[in-house]
Structure formats: C-alpha cells, structure tokens
Scaffold this motif. Sequence first.
Motif, short mmCIF file in Angstrom:
data_model
loop_
_atom_site.label_atom_id
_atom_site.label_comp_id
_atom_site.label_asym_id
_atom_site.label_seq_id
_atom_site.Cartn_x
_atom_site.Cartn_y
_atom_site.Cartn_z
N LEU A 82 1.15 -1.16 -0.06
CA LEU A 82 -0.28 -0.23 0.03
C LEU A 82 1.04 0.94 -0.10
O LEU A 82 0.56 2.29 -0.51
CB LEU A 82 -1.21 0.20 1.13
CG LEU A 82 -1.91 -0.64 1.14
CD1 LEU A 82 -3.27 -0.39 2.69
CD2 LEU A 82 -2.88 -1.10 -0.23
N VAL A 83 2.29 0.90 0.84
CA VAL A 83 3.08 1.86 1.11
C VAL A 83 3.76 2.39 -0.88
O VAL A 83 2.89 3.78 -1.00
CB VAL A 83 4.13 2.24 1.93
CG1 VAL A 83 4.88 3.39 1.39
CG2 VAL A 83 3.67 1.93 3.32
N ASP A 84 3.79 1.51 -1.34
CA ASP A 84 4.14 1.40 -3.03
C ASP A 84 2.79 2.17 -3.31
O ASP A 84 3.73 3.07 -5.00
CB ASP A 84 4.94 0.47 -3.30
CG ASP A 84 6.17 -0.10 -2.53
OD1 ASP A 84 7.09 0.89 -2.10
OD2 ASP A 84 6.57 -1.33 -3.09
N THR A 85 1.77 1.88 -3.43
CA THR A 85 0.79 1.94 -4.07
C THR A 85 0.41 3.70 -4.12
O THR A 85 0.23 4.12 -5.13
CB THR A 85 -0.34 1.75 -4.05
OG1 THR A 85 -0.13 0.07 -4.41
CG2 THR A 85 -1.19 1.97 -5.28
N SER A 86 1.13 4.35 -3.13
CA SER A 86 1.04 5.41 -3.09
C SER A 86 1.92 6.57 -3.63
O SER A 86 1.28 7.55 -3.59
CB SER A 86 0.15 6.06 -1.47
OG SER A 86 1.49 5.66 -0.44
N LEU A 87 2.83 5.98 -3.37
CA LEU A 87 3.91 6.56 -4.34
C LEU A 87 3.95 6.89 -5.76
O LEU A 87 5.33 7.86 -5.69
CB LEU A 87 5.26 5.70 -3.60
CG LEU A 87 5.83 6.09 -1.99
CD1 LEU A 87 6.71 4.80 -2.10
CD2 LEU A 87 5.16 6.89 -1.06
N LEU A 88 3.48 6.46 -5.79
CA LEU A 88 3.51 6.24 -7.82
C LEU A 88 2.60 6.86 -7.91
O LEU A 88 1.84 6.00 -8.62
CB LEU A 88 3.75 5.09 -8.41
CG LEU A 88 4.25 4.66 -10.17
CD1 LEU A 88 6.52 5.64 -9.76
CD2 LEU A 88 5.05 3.59 -9.94
N GLU A 89 2.70 8.13 -8.62
CA GLU A 89 1.19 9.24 -9.45
C GLU A 89 1.16 8.37 -10.57
O GLU A 89 1.42 7.57 -11.39
CB GLU A 89 1.79 10.45 -9.87
CG GLU A 89 2.02 11.19 -8.60
CD GLU A 89 2.25 12.40 -8.74
OE1 GLU A 89 2.41 13.13 -10.05
OE2 GLU A 89 2.57 12.77 -7.76
N PRO A 90 -0.64 8.33 -10.55
CA PRO A 90 -0.83 7.69 -12.27
C PRO A 90 -0.92 7.80 -12.96
O PRO A 90 -0.13 10.03 -13.98
CB PRO A 90 -2.61 8.04 -12.05
CG PRO A 90 -2.64 8.16 -10.71
CD PRO A 90 -1.08 9.09 -10.14
N GLY A 91 -0.09 7.98 -14.50
CA GLY A 91 0.09 8.46 -15.58
C GLY A 91 1.90 7.58 -15.76
O GLY A 91 2.21 8.68 -16.82
N PRO A 94 5.47 6.08 -16.45
CA PRO A 94 5.32 5.09 -17.05
C PRO A 94 6.47 4.10 -16.36
O PRO A 94 6.74 2.94 -16.98
CB PRO A 94 5.38 5.39 -18.85
CG PRO A 94 6.73 6.38 -18.15
CD PRO A 94 5.33 7.07 -17.58
N ASP A 95 7.83 5.14 -16.27
CA ASP A 95 8.93 4.73 -15.65
C ASP A 95 9.21 4.54 -13.95
O ASP A 95 8.85 4.97 -13.09
CB ASP A 95 10.01 5.50 -15.35
CG ASP A 95 11.34 5.02 -15.20
OD1 ASP A 95 11.26 3.87 -15.03
OD2 ASP A 95 11.91 5.84 -16.00
N TYR A 96 8.95 2.49 -13.05
CA TYR A 96 8.72 2.31 -12.71
C TYR A 96 9.97 3.01 -11.39
O TYR A 96 10.24 2.59 -10.60
CB TYR A 96 8.73 0.70 -12.52
CG TYR A 96 7.20 0.54 -13.04
CD1 TYR A 96 6.04 0.63 -12.34
CD2 TYR A 96 7.14 0.35 -13.90
CE1 TYR A 96 5.23 0.32 -12.28
CE2 TYR A 96 5.44 -0.35 -13.87
CZ TYR A 96 4.95 -0.07 -13.18
OH TYR A 96 3.59 -0.33 -13.54
N ARG A 97 10.97 2.86 -12.67
CA ARG A 97 12.58 3.54 -11.70
C ARG A 97 12.35 4.26 -10.72
O ARG A 97 12.60 4.74 -9.88
CB ARG A 97 13.54 3.86 -12.26
CG ARG A 97 14.27 3.14 -12.80
CD ARG A 97 15.47 2.83 -14.23
NE ARG A 97 14.37 3.71 -15.12
CZ ARG A 97 15.73 4.20 -16.18
NH1 ARG A 97 16.60 3.76 -16.17
NH2 ARG A 97 14.66 5.15 -17.64
N GLU A 98 11.18 5.43 -11.32
CA GLU A 98 10.15 6.72 -10.07
C GLU A 98 10.21 6.34 -8.52
O GLU A 98 9.61 7.19 -7.56
CB GLU A 98 9.09 7.48 -11.29
CG GLU A 98 10.08 7.82 -12.05
CD GLU A 98 10.46 9.52 -12.02
OE1 GLU A 98 11.29 9.82 -11.27
OE2 GLU A 98 11.86 9.35 -12.65
N LEU A 99 9.90 5.43 -8.20
CA LEU A 99 9.45 4.86 -7.19
C LEU A 99 9.97 4.77 -6.17
O LEU A 99 11.28 4.33 -6.32
CB LEU A 99 9.13 2.63 -7.50
CG LEU A 99 8.19 2.21 -6.10
CD1 LEU A 99 7.14 2.96 -6.18
CD2 LEU A 99 8.01 1.15 -6.38
#
Length: 277
Positions: free
Chosen positions: A100-109, A111-116
């Motif tokens: 749930l923490v990870d889900t809240s950290l990545l904004e919609p749209g 594309p790069d999961y390295r932004e997590l």
Amino acid sequence: MNRGKAVKPLKELNLTNRFLFDEVMEDAETHRTVLSIIFGRDIPPLIHNETEKESRISPTVRSIRMDVFSMDENEVVYNTEMQTKKKMDLAKRSRYYQALVDTSLLEPGIPDYRELKDSYIIMIMTFDFFGWGKYQYTFTPDCREVSGCSLEDGATRIFLNTEGQNPEEVSDELVAFLKYIKESTDDVALASDSKKVQQIHRRVCKVRASEEVGVRYMQAWEEKYFDRQEGREEGVMETKQKVIQRMLQEGFSEDVIMRITEITKEELERICSFGDK
C-alpha cells in the motif's frame, strides 16, 4: 457503570503504548532522531511526517492505519509501527503495508517504475518474532542462487526487538533506545550516554505534561471503551458526556474542554448541570 480495569495515567505510559508513541512521533524532529538511531547515521530533514495515516487504494480493498508515515528531503519514505501483540500474520502484514505504501508513491501516468521511491517498513516489537535473539532483523530481496546478488528494488523491512540478546552486534545507542521503549522513565533515559535517547525522553516528558494531550488521551480511552461496550451511536454521545465530566473532575479548564471536544458553552453548562443531578 462498571468499567473494569481503570485507565492508566498518561504520565505512567511507556512508548509501547500506541497513543503515547503516536503523540511523541508526531514531532518530525523526534521521529527523525529515532530513525537516525535505527539506521546509525544522520537522516535528512523530514519534509512530511504524519501519524495515524490511513491508506486505502479502493473502497473494496482493506485499508491500513499507519502509526507514523514520513518522507525525508531525498524522498525516502519511512513507515514506523509499534507492535506489542505477537500475531502470526506480522510478516505478511508488513508485506501488505509495503504494497500500500508503494501504491501511494507512484502517480498515475508515470511509465517509469524507477521513479518509485526507496521505502522502509519498520516494526518495533516488544517480543522476538523470529526467535533468533537479535535486536534487529533487516530484510531485502536477495537471490537464492547467486550469493551477493540483490534485487535492489528499494524496499526494505526492518523488525526491531526489545528483547534482543546480541548487544555486541548492534550499536549501544540502539540497545539503549529499545530499552527505553519498554521502560520510558527518567532512570532509564539518564542511564544512557546517548544524547538522542535523552532528547526523545524530553519529548516524552513534554507530551505527558501537556494538558491538551491529557484531554485527548482521556477522550480516546473513553471512546474506545464505549465502542467496545456499546457499539451504538448513543454510546458515542454518552462517551462525550462522560469524558467531559471526567475532565471537569480532573480540573481541566472550560476553555480547554470546549476547544478539544468542540462543544459550545451552552452544551458544557447542560452537561455540568446533568452531572450535578
């Protein structure tokens, strides 16, 4: 009404108590000090620090309420939890918290999961969940087949154990902090050479001495009691009356009572007159 076990005074609570823990960690600098002890290094200033944070990704998905959720100026995320009950689902609970923490950290749209962002789930436990006698257990995903090969996905889960038996493997400051968690007293704080532990103790003393925190503590205890005993809307209303009557008996000023409980002068007078009958 028989309330059973009497409420423990705020001044006698240890940091193992969730209410006191959240009140103390609400101060960003105190939480930062705790994190610096756990990691054994300076932690950048926290730009976000929130207690009792609810996380839910959908109305149909189970929500969680985090004790302390914070982010430092490098956008590293920390979720610090106090655990006093040994439940066998603790490992998978930490996995769910991480999700749930990870889900809240990545904004919609994006594309790069390295932004997590890098994140840490920290469980402070008053028991040895794993049974190896360690003060600290740190988990990161490693490869079974290749020694030294780590997934390096930025997710780390740390379990701290106040009952550790390996002081030679961790810092003296961490041991002192975990002892203070269990027994948050002047004697334990002063017995430590750690200025950080003593800094945390000063914050604890300030919280315990706060009239407004005392009101919130009594209110939280009463609401929890009536939620458990009544489970009905009228129980909530009775709770408020009981809380206010108790506060009056304890000598809290009317201004403080009205500010914290959000009632009017007329409502307070009505409750006072009801208590005199």
